[in-house]
Design an enzyme around this catalytic site. Structure first.
Site, PDB file in Angstrom:
ATOM      1  N   LYS A 296     -11.212  20.763  19.443  1.00 53.74           N
ATOM      2  CA  LYS A 296     -10.282  19.634  19.545  1.00 53.74           C
ATOM      3  C   LYS A 296     -10.858  18.526  18.679  1.00 53.74           C
ATOM      4  O   LYS A 296     -11.618  17.669  19.151  1.00 53.74           O
ATOM      5  CB  LYS A 296     -10.132  19.214  21.010  1.00 53.74           C
ATOM      6  CG  LYS A 296      -8.980  18.252  21.251  1.00 53.74           C
ATOM      7  CD  LYS A 296      -8.689  18.124  22.727  1.00 53.74           C
ATOM      8  CE  LYS A 296      -7.737  16.985  23.034  1.00 53.74           C
ATOM      9  NZ  LYS A 296      -6.392  17.143  22.485  1.00 53.74           N
TER      10      LYS A 296
HETATM   11  N1  PMP Z   1      -2.447  21.815  22.009  1.00 56.47           N
HETATM   12  C1  PMP Z   1      -2.764  20.676  21.380  1.00 56.47           C
HETATM   13  C2  PMP Z   1      -2.686  20.629  19.895  1.00 56.47           C
HETATM   14  C3  PMP Z   1      -3.159  19.549  22.122  1.00 56.47           C
HETATM   15  O1  PMP Z   1      -3.463  18.409  21.511  1.00 56.47           O
HETATM   16  C4  PMP Z   1      -3.187  19.627  23.530  1.00 56.47           C
HETATM   17  C5  PMP Z   1      -3.567  18.421  24.333  1.00 56.47           C
HETATM   18  N2  PMP Z   1      -4.943  18.302  24.474  1.00 56.47           N
HETATM   19  C6  PMP Z   1      -2.841  20.831  24.141  1.00 56.47           C
HETATM   20  C7  PMP Z   1      -2.481  21.922  23.339  1.00 56.47           C
HETATM   21  C8  PMP Z   1      -2.897  20.999  25.637  1.00 56.47           C
HETATM   22  O2  PMP Z   1      -4.237  21.033  26.070  1.00 56.47           O
HETATM   23  P1  PMP Z   1      -4.662  20.479  27.497  1.00 56.47           P
HETATM   24  O3  PMP Z   1      -3.839  21.179  28.495  1.00 56.47           O
HETATM   25  O4  PMP Z   1      -6.102  20.824  27.599  1.00 56.47           O
HETATM   26  O5  PMP Z   1      -4.424  19.029  27.496  1.00 56.47           O
END
Ligand code: PMP
Length: 305
Positions: free
Chosen positions: A158
Site C-alpha cells: 500500500k
Molecule cells: N484496494 C485499494 C486500492 C485500496 O486503496 C483499499 C483501501 N485501503 C482497498 C482495496 C481495501 O482495503 P482495506 O479493506 O484494507 O481498506
C-alpha cells in the site's frame, strides 16, 4: 477532532496539527515514496475500538519490507502510538492514517540516502461514498485505466505512488458522473475499485478476484471471507471477466473507507434488482453488528482504545 485539528504523532513526538510538516524537497513529494494504512476506529457500546489494528500494522510492515524501509519501531510500539494518538485527540470514532515516508536528504531517485519519517494522524471521516450509499448502492464505471501489471508496481504494497493510478480511475469516473471506477488488471480481468476491493454474487455464491489480479489484499476483503464462511455462504477467488459484473445478482465494494457498499449500476447497466441484494445485506449486518459491538466479536477484530 475534525480534519485540521488536534495532535499528530510524528517521529516519536506528539505535535500540533499545523506543525506536522516536512520540507518540499522531501523524496516522497517528488517520487511517491511512502507507504501507509487507512484504519477505522468505531464507537461501540463499550467505548471506541479500532477494527483489525494488528492486521493493518502487519500490512504496513509488509509494504515497508517490499520497499526496503526499516521502520525504527516495533509493531507493538506502532500500535500503541496509534491508540495513544486517538486518546490524546479524545475521539470516539475516527479514521486513522499511519504512514512512513522517505524524507528530506538527497534528491536522486535512489531513496536509500534519505531519512525515514513515521507519523499517525486521526480525524473524523463520514461515509466515503456518500450518505445513503450503504443502502441504495453506488453507480460505477469500468475504467479505461488498468491496474498496474504485476511486474510494474507491487499491488500488495500500500504505497503512495500506487495512488496515482487510483486517482486517474477516480477522476475519470467522477467526471463522467459515476461515484466510483472499477479497474481491470493488465490481462483484462476485473481487479478492483480506486480504493476498494470488489465482490460479485451469482446463484448464491460470492466471487472476488485473486491477489494475482493486481489488487490490494484488503483487510475488509479478508473479513468478508470469514463472515461469509460463518454464514455458510460459498466464497471463491477467481479471475472475473468484465461481463460477469453485468449479469451478477449483486455486486459490492469493500474497504476501510467504503466499508461494505452495494453497487447498483455498472456502465449504466442495472445490477440485479438495482438495489442492495440479500447476501450483501447479510454481510453488512454481520460487519456492522461486530463493529458497533452489537454482535459478539468472535474473531477478536476489535482493539479497545
Ligand atoms: N484496494 C485499494 C486500492 C485500496 O486503496 C483499499 C483501501 N485501503 C482497498 C482495496 C481495501 O482495503 P482495506 O479493506 O484494507 O481498506
Amino acid at each position: 477532532m475534525a480534519f485540521g485539528q488536534g495532535v499528530i504523532w510524528y517521529d516519536g513526538e506528539f505535535v500540533e496539527w499545523e506543525k506536522a510538516t516536512t520540507h518540499i524537497l522531501s523524496h516522497v513529494i517528488h517520487y511517491g515514496s511512502s507507504i501507509f494504512e487507512g484504519i477505522r476506529c468505531y464507537k461501540t457500546t463499550k467505548g471506541p475500538a479500532v477494527f483489525r489494528l494488528v492486521a493493518h500494522i502487519d500490512r504496513l510492515y509488509d509494504s515497508a519490507k517490499i520497499y526496503r524501509m526499516e521502520i525504527p519501531y516495533s509493531k507493538e510500539e506502532f500500535c500503541e502510538n496509534i491508540l495513544e494518538t486517538i486518546r490524546r485527540n479524545k475521539l470516539e470514532e475516527c479514521y486513522i492514517r499511519p504512514f512512513v515516508f522517505r524524507g528530506y536528504g538527497s534528491m536522486g531517485v535512489n531513496p536509500l540516502g534519505n531519512p525515514l519519517n513515521c507519523a499517525v494522524a486521526v480525524w473524523n471521516w463520514g461515509k466515503y461514498l456518500g450518505e445513503g450509499a450503504l443502502e441504495k448502492g453506488v453507480a460505477a464505471k469500468v475504467s479505461s485505466w488498468n491496474r498496474p501489471a504485476p511486474n510494474s508496481f507491487p499491488s500488495l504494497a500500500k504505497a503512495g505512488g500506487n495512488y496515482l493510478n487510483s486517482q486517474l480511475i477516480k477522476m475519470e469516473a467522477v467526471e463522467a458522473g459515476f461515484e466510483e471506477g472499477i479497474a481491470l488488471d493488465s490481462n483484462g480481468y476485473v481487479s478492483e475499485g480506486s480504493g476498494e476491493n470488489i465482490f460479485l454474487v451469482r446463484n448464491g455464491v460470492i466471487y472476488t478476484p485473486p491477489t494475482s489480479s493486481s489488487i490490494l489484499a484488503g483487510i475488509t476483503r479478508h473479513s468478508v471471507f470469514i463472515l461469509a464462511r460463518g454464514l455458510d455462504i460459498r466464497i471463491e477467488q477467481q479471475f472475473i471477466p468484465r461481463e460477469a459484473l453485468y449479469i451478477a445478482d449483486e455486486v459490492f465494494f469493500t474497504g476501510t473507507a467504503a466499508e461494505v457498499t452495494p453497487i447498483s449500476k455498472i456502465d449504466n447497466i442495472t445490477i440485479g434488482e438495482g438495489n442492495r441484494g440479500l447476501i450483501t445485506k447479510k454481510i453488512q449486518e454481520e460487519f456492522f453488528g461486530i463493529i458497533e459491538g452489537k454482535i459478539e466479536d468472535r474473531h477478536k477484530w476489535l482493539t479497545f482504545v
